[in-house]
Motif scaffolding. Structure first.
Motif, PDB file in Angstrom:
ATOM      1  N   GLY A  99      -3.593  -7.241   1.313  1.00 16.92           N
ATOM      2  CA  GLY A  99      -2.842  -5.999   1.131  1.00 16.92           C
ATOM      3  C   GLY A  99      -2.261  -5.502   2.435  1.00 16.92           C
ATOM      4  O   GLY A  99      -1.098  -5.077   2.495  1.00 16.92           O
ATOM      5  N   HIS A 100      -3.049  -5.572   3.479  1.00 19.09           N
ATOM      6  CA  HIS A 100      -2.602  -5.151   4.809  1.00 19.09           C
ATOM      7  C   HIS A 100      -1.444  -6.032   5.282  1.00 19.09           C
ATOM      8  O   HIS A 100      -0.455  -5.539   5.829  1.00 19.09           O
ATOM      9  N   LEU A 104       1.637  -5.135   3.336  1.00 17.66           N
ATOM     10  CA  LEU A 104       2.156  -3.860   3.849  1.00 17.66           C
ATOM     11  C   LEU A 104       2.965  -4.110   5.119  1.00 17.66           C
ATOM     12  O   LEU A 104       4.070  -3.581   5.284  1.00 17.66           O
ATOM     13  N   TYR A 132       5.874  -4.327  -0.668  1.00 18.65           N
ATOM     14  CA  TYR A 132       5.129  -3.161  -1.116  1.00 18.65           C
ATOM     15  C   TYR A 132       4.501  -3.333  -2.497  1.00 18.65           C
ATOM     16  O   TYR A 132       3.424  -2.807  -2.755  1.00 18.65           O
ATOM     17  N   ALA A 188       1.370  -5.306  -1.958  1.00 17.49           N
ATOM     18  CA  ALA A 188       0.408  -4.471  -1.228  1.00 17.49           C
ATOM     19  C   ALA A 188      -0.224  -3.471  -2.179  1.00 17.49           C
ATOM     20  O   ALA A 188      -1.448  -3.300  -2.201  1.00 17.49           O
TER      21      ALA A 188
END
Length: 133
Positions: A81-82, A85, A90, A93
């Motif tokens: 997810g990081h 991001l 998005y 993420a």
């Protein structure tokens, strides 16, 4: 130019091009003998050096090989997810962070690392609203 200067310039350019050739190469396969912690560390190292494809391969390897362990799965999903991001993907993420929060909601006494719940919430807050839908 003196012969010594030409040799030094040749060595310098050879070193620079050698560094660029090895520093920018993407991982082709993930070693089988690494532990979950080692894979996460390699992913973080790749992320830190800007090799996001290799980082993603390492984090996915953690999920594939050690995903039965909830805390390890959550850690790898957070790292993905990081990464998403950072690369402005998005939707992915948001999906990763939301999944982490859902795992916390459904975890009935399972050993899950509490810090990733807060980190996932922070990650979601960093996503521009118009990019989630």
């Amino acid at each position: 130019m003196k012969k010594t200067n030409i040799i030094l310039i040749t060595i310098l350019f050879g070193s620079i091009f050698g560094f660029l050739a090895t520093g920018c190469k993407t991982l082709k396969e993930v070693p089988e003998d690494l532990s979950a912690a080692q894979l996460i560390q390699q992913g973080q190292n790749s992320y830190g050096s800007g090799d996001y494809k290799a980082a993603q391969m390492y984090y996915n390897a953690v999920i594939d090989r050690f995903g039965d362990d909830t805390s390890t799965y959550i850690e790898a999903r957070y790292e993905l997810g990081h990464l998403f991001l950072k690369t402005k993907d998005y939707k992915k993420a948001y999906a990763a962070f939301t999944e982490i929060l859902e795992l916390y909601d459904s975890a009935s006494g399972a050993a899950v690392p509490a810090s990733y719940k807060k980190l996932a919430q922070i990650g979601i807050e960093k996503i521009p609203e118009n990019r989630i839908k």
